[in-house]
Design a protein around this motif. Structure first.
Motif, PDB file in Angstrom:
ATOM      1  N   GLN A 101     -23.060 -34.371 -19.177  1.00  0.00           N
ATOM      2  CA  GLN A 101     -22.261 -33.281 -18.600  1.00  0.00           C
ATOM      3  C   GLN A 101     -22.558 -31.943 -19.268  1.00  0.00           C
ATOM      4  OE1 GLN A 101     -19.012 -33.359 -16.621  1.00  0.00           O
ATOM      5  NE2 GLN A 101     -18.623 -35.531 -16.441  1.00  0.00           N
ATOM      6  N   LEU A 102     -22.657 -31.958 -20.590  1.00  0.00           N
ATOM      7  CA  LEU A 102     -22.936 -30.711 -21.322  1.00  0.00           C
ATOM      8  C   LEU A 102     -24.323 -30.178 -21.008  1.00  0.00           C
ATOM      9  CD1 LEU A 102     -21.263 -31.532 -24.759  1.00  0.00           C
ATOM     10  CD2 LEU A 102     -20.552 -29.725 -23.167  1.00  0.00           C
ATOM     11  N   ALA A 103     -25.298 -31.094 -20.879  1.00  0.00           N
ATOM     12  CA  ALA A 103     -26.669 -30.679 -20.557  1.00  0.00           C
ATOM     13  C   ALA A 103     -26.730 -30.071 -19.152  1.00  0.00           C
ATOM     14  CB  ALA A 103     -27.623 -31.865 -20.663  1.00  0.00           C
ATOM     15  N   LYS A 104     -25.995 -30.674 -18.225  1.00  0.00           N
ATOM     16  CA  LYS A 104     -26.002 -30.158 -16.847  1.00  0.00           C
ATOM     17  C   LYS A 104     -25.262 -28.821 -16.761  1.00  0.00           C
ATOM     18  CE  LYS A 104     -26.959 -34.350 -14.304  1.00  0.00           C
ATOM     19  NZ  LYS A 104     -26.790 -35.069 -13.046  1.00  0.00           N
ATOM     20  N   LEU A 105     -24.224 -28.673 -17.588  1.00  0.00           N
ATOM     21  CA  LEU A 105     -23.514 -27.392 -17.651  1.00  0.00           C
ATOM     22  C   LEU A 105     -24.443 -26.306 -18.188  1.00  0.00           C
ATOM     23  CD1 LEU A 105     -21.059 -25.514 -17.648  1.00  0.00           C
ATOM     24  CD2 LEU A 105     -20.353 -26.516 -19.819  1.00  0.00           C
ATOM     25  N   MET A 155     -17.659 -20.303 -12.537  1.00  0.00           N
ATOM     26  CA  MET A 155     -18.928 -21.024 -12.544  1.00  0.00           C
ATOM     27  C   MET A 155     -18.694 -22.527 -12.388  1.00  0.00           C
ATOM     28  SD  MET A 155     -21.935 -20.623 -15.341  1.00  0.00           S
ATOM     29  CE  MET A 155     -21.569 -22.028 -16.392  1.00  0.00           C
ATOM     30  N   PRO A 156     -19.435 -23.227 -11.500  1.00  0.00           N
ATOM     31  CA  PRO A 156     -19.287 -24.686 -11.376  1.00  0.00           C
ATOM     32  C   PRO A 156     -19.825 -25.401 -12.616  1.00  0.00           C
ATOM     33  CG  PRO A 156     -20.439 -23.726  -9.483  1.00  0.00           C
ATOM     34  CD  PRO A 156     -20.416 -22.695 -10.561  1.00  0.00           C
ATOM     35  N   LYS A 157     -19.516 -26.716 -12.724  1.00  0.00           N
ATOM     36  CA  LYS A 157     -19.904 -27.438 -13.945  1.00  0.00           C
ATOM     37  C   LYS A 157     -21.333 -27.954 -13.912  1.00  0.00           C
ATOM     38  CE  LYS A 157     -17.705 -31.763 -12.435  1.00  0.00           C
ATOM     39  NZ  LYS A 157     -16.705 -32.783 -12.748  1.00  0.00           N
ATOM     40  N   ASN A 158     -21.966 -28.011 -12.723  1.00  0.00           N
ATOM     41  CA  ASN A 158     -23.366 -28.433 -12.646  1.00  0.00           C
ATOM     42  C   ASN A 158     -23.990 -27.953 -11.334  1.00  0.00           C
ATOM     43  OD1 ASN A 158     -22.621 -30.427 -10.615  1.00  0.00           O
ATOM     44  ND2 ASN A 158     -21.891 -31.688 -12.321  1.00  0.00           N
ATOM     45  N   LEU A 159     -25.326 -28.022 -11.276  1.00  0.00           N
ATOM     46  CA  LEU A 159     -26.048 -27.517 -10.107  1.00  0.00           C
ATOM     47  C   LEU A 159     -25.859 -28.405  -8.873  1.00  0.00           C
ATOM     48  CD1 LEU A 159     -29.365 -26.161 -11.661  1.00  0.00           C
ATOM     49  CD2 LEU A 159     -27.729 -24.839 -10.339  1.00  0.00           C
ATOM     50  N   GLU A 160     -25.659 -29.724  -9.072  1.00  0.00           N
ATOM     51  CA  GLU A 160     -25.425 -30.598  -7.917  1.00  0.00           C
ATOM     52  C   GLU A 160     -24.149 -30.181  -7.181  1.00  0.00           C
ATOM     53  OE1 GLU A 160     -27.194 -33.744 -10.829  1.00  0.00           O
ATOM     54  OE2 GLU A 160     -26.081 -31.884 -10.977  1.00  0.00           O
ATOM     55  N   GLY A 161     -23.057 -29.995  -7.972  1.00  0.00           N
ATOM     56  CA  GLY A 161     -21.782 -29.609  -7.368  1.00  0.00           C
ATOM     57  C   GLY A 161     -21.886 -28.247  -6.695  1.00  0.00           C
ATOM     58  N   TYR A 162     -22.540 -27.311  -7.383  1.00  0.00           N
ATOM     59  CA  TYR A 162     -22.729 -25.957  -6.833  1.00  0.00           C
ATOM     60  C   TYR A 162     -23.492 -26.022  -5.512  1.00  0.00           C
ATOM     61  CZ  TYR A 162     -24.899 -21.319  -6.345  1.00  0.00           C
ATOM     62  OH  TYR A 162     -25.345 -20.116  -5.859  1.00  0.00           O
ATOM     63  N   TYR A 163     -24.588 -26.796  -5.498  1.00  0.00           N
ATOM     64  CA  TYR A 163     -25.417 -26.891  -4.297  1.00  0.00           C
ATOM     65  C   TYR A 163     -24.634 -27.518  -3.140  1.00  0.00           C
ATOM     66  CZ  TYR A 163     -29.293 -27.875  -1.194  1.00  0.00           C
ATOM     67  OH  TYR A 163     -30.113 -27.920  -0.100  1.00  0.00           O
ATOM     68  N   GLN A 164     -23.841 -28.546  -3.452  1.00  0.00           N
ATOM     69  CA  GLN A 164     -23.064 -29.198  -2.397  1.00  0.00           C
ATOM     70  C   GLN A 164     -21.990 -28.254  -1.851  1.00  0.00           C
ATOM     71  OE1 GLN A 164     -20.694 -32.813  -3.238  1.00  0.00           O
ATOM     72  NE2 GLN A 164     -21.825 -33.730  -1.557  1.00  0.00           N
ATOM     73  N   TYR A 177     -34.906 -28.011  -9.441  1.00  0.00           N
ATOM     74  CA  TYR A 177     -33.939 -28.945 -10.038  1.00  0.00           C
ATOM     75  C   TYR A 177     -33.929 -30.271  -9.285  1.00  0.00           C
ATOM     76  CZ  TYR A 177     -29.555 -30.725 -11.954  1.00  0.00           C
ATOM     77  OH  TYR A 177     -28.611 -31.512 -12.569  1.00  0.00           O
ATOM     78  N   PHE A 178     -34.119 -30.197  -7.965  1.00  0.00           N
ATOM     79  CA  PHE A 178     -34.140 -31.419  -7.147  1.00  0.00           C
ATOM     80  C   PHE A 178     -35.564 -31.924  -6.894  1.00  0.00           C
ATOM     81  CE2 PHE A 178     -30.042 -29.424  -5.964  1.00  0.00           C
ATOM     82  CZ  PHE A 178     -29.210 -30.453  -6.358  1.00  0.00           C
ATOM     83  N   GLY A 179     -36.517 -31.414  -7.696  1.00  0.00           N
ATOM     84  CA  GLY A 179     -37.884 -31.938  -7.630  1.00  0.00           C
ATOM     85  C   GLY A 179     -38.726 -31.354  -6.510  1.00  0.00           C
ATOM     86  N   GLU A 180     -38.338 -30.181  -6.011  1.00  0.00           N
ATOM     87  CA  GLU A 180     -39.100 -29.562  -4.912  1.00  0.00           C
ATOM     88  C   GLU A 180     -39.674 -28.225  -5.396  1.00  0.00           C
ATOM     89  OE1 GLU A 180     -38.240 -28.123  -0.298  1.00  0.00           O
ATOM     90  OE2 GLU A 180     -36.807 -29.428  -1.311  1.00  0.00           O
ATOM     91  N   TYR A 181     -40.931 -27.980  -5.076  1.00  0.00           N
ATOM     92  CA  TYR A 181     -41.597 -26.766  -5.564  1.00  0.00           C
ATOM     93  C   TYR A 181     -41.760 -25.766  -4.425  1.00  0.00           C
ATOM     94  CZ  TYR A 181     -45.067 -23.710  -7.765  1.00  0.00           C
ATOM     95  OH  TYR A 181     -45.726 -22.619  -8.279  1.00  0.00           O
ATOM     96  N   LEU A 182     -41.332 -24.522  -4.664  1.00  0.00           N
ATOM     97  CA  LEU A 182     -41.457 -23.457  -3.669  1.00  0.00           C
ATOM     98  C   LEU A 182     -42.556 -22.501  -4.125  1.00  0.00           C
ATOM     99  CD1 LEU A 182     -39.965 -22.384  -1.054  1.00  0.00           C
ATOM    100  CD2 LEU A 182     -38.638 -20.936  -2.576  1.00  0.00           C
ATOM    101  N   ARG A 225     -32.802 -39.101 -20.267  1.00  0.00           N
ATOM    102  CA  ARG A 225     -33.616 -39.377 -21.461  1.00  0.00           C
ATOM    103  C   ARG A 225     -33.287 -38.362 -22.554  1.00  0.00           C
ATOM    104  NH1 ARG A 225     -34.191 -43.310 -19.098  1.00  0.00           N
ATOM    105  NH2 ARG A 225     -36.036 -44.490 -18.462  1.00  0.00           N
ATOM    106  N   HIS A 226     -31.993 -38.215 -22.844  1.00  0.00           N
ATOM    107  CA  HIS A 226     -31.505 -37.321 -23.915  1.00  0.00           C
ATOM    108  C   HIS A 226     -31.975 -35.880 -23.736  1.00  0.00           C
ATOM    109  CE1 HIS A 226     -30.248 -41.052 -25.714  1.00  0.00           C
ATOM    110  NE2 HIS A 226     -31.503 -41.487 -25.729  1.00  0.00           N
ATOM    111  N   ASN A 227     -32.094 -35.429 -22.468  1.00  0.00           N
ATOM    112  CA  ASN A 227     -32.416 -34.027 -22.142  1.00  0.00           C
ATOM    113  C   ASN A 227     -33.792 -33.576 -22.639  1.00  0.00           C
ATOM    114  OD1 ASN A 227     -29.725 -33.995 -21.168  1.00  0.00           O
ATOM    115  ND2 ASN A 227     -29.023 -33.570 -23.245  1.00  0.00           N
ATOM    116  N   HIS A 228     -34.725 -34.524 -22.687  1.00  0.00           N
ATOM    117  CA  HIS A 228     -36.086 -34.172 -23.115  1.00  0.00           C
ATOM    118  C   HIS A 228     -36.759 -33.278 -22.079  1.00  0.00           C
ATOM    119  CE1 HIS A 228     -36.286 -38.114 -25.677  1.00  0.00           C
ATOM    120  NE2 HIS A 228     -35.497 -37.183 -26.199  1.00  0.00           N
TER     121      HIS A 228
END
Length: 700
Positions: A352-356, A304-313, A376-381, A476-479
């Motif tokens: 990093q922990l929140a993104k994981l 599993m990658p460490k975050n969605l940005e890395g996975y998507y790239q 996650y990237f602000g786009e709605y399907l 913002r502290h993962n709010h």
């Protein structure tokens, strides 16, 4: 800059008839001198946004790029398209650098690629006014919020101060809201126009599976993909080596790639993969950022990658040519533990922990995976994608509208100022320090969800995040915050289907048909590889798979038809058109011979040309009578000649011309390039006569 001029340049140098979404808007913004931030997925056409203006702008375009391999790849591609480009980095000899400086002084270079660490090399000759455009590629590397932070990028803020009147273009494939704002702040371009392209890569199939018997699942996946290129990402160097060795034993052309190998070995492996000598790379995340290979057909994440940005790239490295491609992600509890250890040593540990955690939620999701990625990237399907494992084999759903309304109302009452744990505590009427200190027991939503367990609330909230009703503010502290879509549920009574947590169904395997070895596409692919080996350049720099597919569909048999193919520019037509057209004609002829003879249409164009030729009409007379160009008549005559009809091409080629072409064929470094002959004869012999001479010599 007018539209006609832009489209003409696009076709001439890049082979495309029209712009992709946002490209024209970005390019126009560059020409009016604005700063721009471009968020565009891998394969979306980011590079054209600065490469095309660079051709038309009066002075040099400076491109900051993080990897030497990436620079070389881009420069090779530009030079293959007829655009003068060069790169400067610390690995070059002083003599090589000096030669480039001289070319810059003579205005012989349009684009100069430089690593951020090597900016001192260019300081000596660049002054304000000498640079028309500054492009910062992989701009997310400047931000510590980003997934691939590089300290060398933080110095780039000085460029805007030094060249205030030069437009700056910052480009990246992946950046959430926090990273976007940080990029503009650090590059000193606060008023940059933001262009955010759709992140929806419809051609990528998404599949997530439990990390059980991974090797067996991988070999099963590869069964019908013997001629395709792919990358397997692993968490450790040891994993890459073990997996590559196991695949080699199974007969696959696999190789391990990681930072522990020496530079020469890494370069060789990368070159072998780019040039299709190796089919599979088992790599740590160090591999891929410098790869512009357009025909990677699949990407597997062994861990599993460490975050969605890395996975998507990383999955974005598959299918850059727009053709269907597959992605497969394995996940397990041990991966999460390992990644948590890595994150706990980072300086931005909380982020990093929140993104994981978000990555883990994606892996365990019960709703359309593409919706999750896009939200996650602000786009709605609106609708489910139909091209992920969940859509292909969905879990049981129930009407979760009331549950959703309770959760969204609670987030609203908390003013988007608390993380997921506190939201659940309020819903379940917990009595802890955070609740008492903030008087949350006074809220109208306090305790409205006490009948649902803590774990179930966590799952439902994750689903609401994945569905795009809620977002996590990492800066913002993962709010948890409501998105615009949440209003539809709260005020318009939009129904929310939630997956039953108990019903997690098995994931379906994706099957794929193989490309027939006898297809024209496969023939063109082999020809492309042959030319690539002769010229010692990557095959995809000649033509990508999508262009070969278009050739297979359109079957061009003349220069003018070949130029109409998507991805064919003037220079590539001159360099390679002759050989590809010849292959297409040969394939078509073979197919006709194996099929039952069919009655040809009366008065067909070729038949008419043959009839007029037999009547001893000149080329000009045939063209006039048929209402076509001389070039079309010559194309017909050569096609008829290839088909074995009694056509005497020597009627149109003088003895001296034939003799000259014969001599040149022995002398030229690249005797398969029409352009090479044309330039050799200094345009004294026409393209048609060169082609006819080569056909005559071929038969003789």
């Amino acid at each position: 800059m007018n539209e006609a001029s832009l489209l003409e340049t696009l076709k001439e140098y890049f082979g495309y008839e029209s712009f992709r979404p946002l490209q024209k808007k970005i390019i126009t913004s560059v020409f009016v001198g604005r700063d721009n931030l471009v968020i565009m997925p891998t394969g979306g056409g980011k590079s054209i946004c600065y490469q095309l203006p660079a051709i038309l702008l009066p002075e040099i375009t400076l491109v900051i790029s993080p990897l030497i391999a990436l620079m070389k790849d881009q420069v090779d591609g530009l030079n293959a398209n007829g655009v003068p480009a060069a790169f400067l980095n610390s690995s070059q000899e002083e003599a090589d650098k000096e030669a480039i400086f001289q070319k810059i002084d003579r205005k012989e270079i349009k684009l100069l690629y430089v690593a951020p660490e090597s900016l001192q090399f260019v300081d000596r000759f660049l002054t304000n006014g000498k640079i028309s455009l500054i492009a910062i590629d992989e701009a997310h590397c400047i931000s510590s919020w980003g997934h691939d932070f590089r300290p060398a990028y933080t110095q780039l803020g000085y460029l805007k101060n030094r060249f205030p009147s030069t437009p700056m273009l910052a480009l990246t494939a992946t950046a959430d809201k926090a990273t976007r704002n940080d990029i503009c702040r650090q590059l000193n371009i606060p008023n940059a126009k933001k262009h955010i392209a759709s992140f929806d890569r419809k051609n990528l199939s998404l599949d997530v599976r439990q990390g059980i018997k991974r090797f067996e699942q991988i070999t099963d996946f590869l069964k019908n993909r013997s001629s395709e290129s792919g990358i397997i990402y692993c968490l450790s160097r040891k994993n890459t080596e073990e997996l590559a060795a196991k695949l080699q034993r199974k007969g696959f052309k696999a190789e391990a790639y990681h930072a522990g190998l020496d530079h020469q070995e890494r370069s060789q492996i990368q070159d072998d993969f780019i040039n299709d000598k190796k089919q599979i790379i088992c790599a740590t995340i160090a591999f891929g950022m410098g790869i512009d290979k357009s025909n990677i057909r699949w990407v597997i994440h062994y861990n599993m990658p460490k975050n969605l940005e890395g996975y998507y790239q990383e999955i974005g490295r598959a299918g850059r040519d727009g053709l269907p491609s597959d992605t497969l992600l394995f996940h397990s509890y041990s991966d999460v533990i390992q990644l948590q250890k890595f994150a706990s040593n980072a300086r931005n540990q909380d982020v990093q922990l929140a993104k994981l955690d978000r990555m883990k939620q994606y892996s365990e999701a019960l709703s359309c995976r593409r919706k999750i990625l896009l939200s996650y990237f602000g786009e709605y399907l609106e609708a489910d994608c139909g091209n992920c494992d969940i859509c292909r084999n969905p879990p049981e759903f129930f009407d979760g509208t009331i549950i959703a309304q309770k959760a969204l109302s609670c987030i609203f009452r908390l003013k988007g100022a608390e993380p997921i744990g506190t939201v659940i505590d309020v819903l379940r009427a917990s009595q802890n320090e955070v609740i008492r200190r903030n008087n949350y027991q006074e809220l109208t939503t306090y305790g409205i969800g006490k009948d649902i367990s803590w774990q179930h609330w966590q799952q439902y909230l994750i689903q609401l995040i994945n569905l795009g009703y809620v977002e996590i503010a990492f800066d913002r502290h993962n709010h948890l915050r409501l998105t615009e879509q949440a209003k539809k549920v709260l005020f318009d009574n939009e129904k929310v289907p939630l997956a039953d947590i108990k019903e997690v169904q098995a994931q379906a395997k994706t099957e794929k048909t193989t490309i027939a070895e006898s297809s024209l596409f496969e023939r063109l692919r082999k020809l492309r590889l042959k030319i690539a080996r002769e010229e010692d350049i990557p095959a995809y720099l000649i033509f990508n798979d999508a262009t070969l597919k278009d050739m297979e569909k359109q079957r061009p048999m003349s220069d003018s038809e070949f130029l109409m193919i998507e991805g064919v520019g003037r220079k590539k037509m001159e360099d390679y058109g002759y050989r590809f057209i010849k292959e297409i004609i040969a394939f078509s002829k073979e197919k006709r011979e194996t099929k039952k003879p069919k009655k040809t249409k009366k008065g067909s164009s070729l038949e008419e040309t043959l009839k007029l030729y037999k009547a001893d009409l000149t080329v000009e007379e045939i063209a006039r009578q048929k209402g076509v160009t001389r070039n079309t008549v010559f194309t017909h005559l050569m096609k008829l000649y290839d088909e074995g009809k009694n056509i005497n091409l020597k009627r149109y080629v003088g003895k001296s011309e034939l003799k000259s072409v014969k001599k040149a064929k022995k002398k030229l470094d690249n005797p398969n390039s029409l352009k090479a002959y044309f330039e050799h004869f200094e345009e004294a012999i026409s393209y048609e006569n060169i082609k006819m001479s080569l056909k005559i010599l071929e038969k003789e």
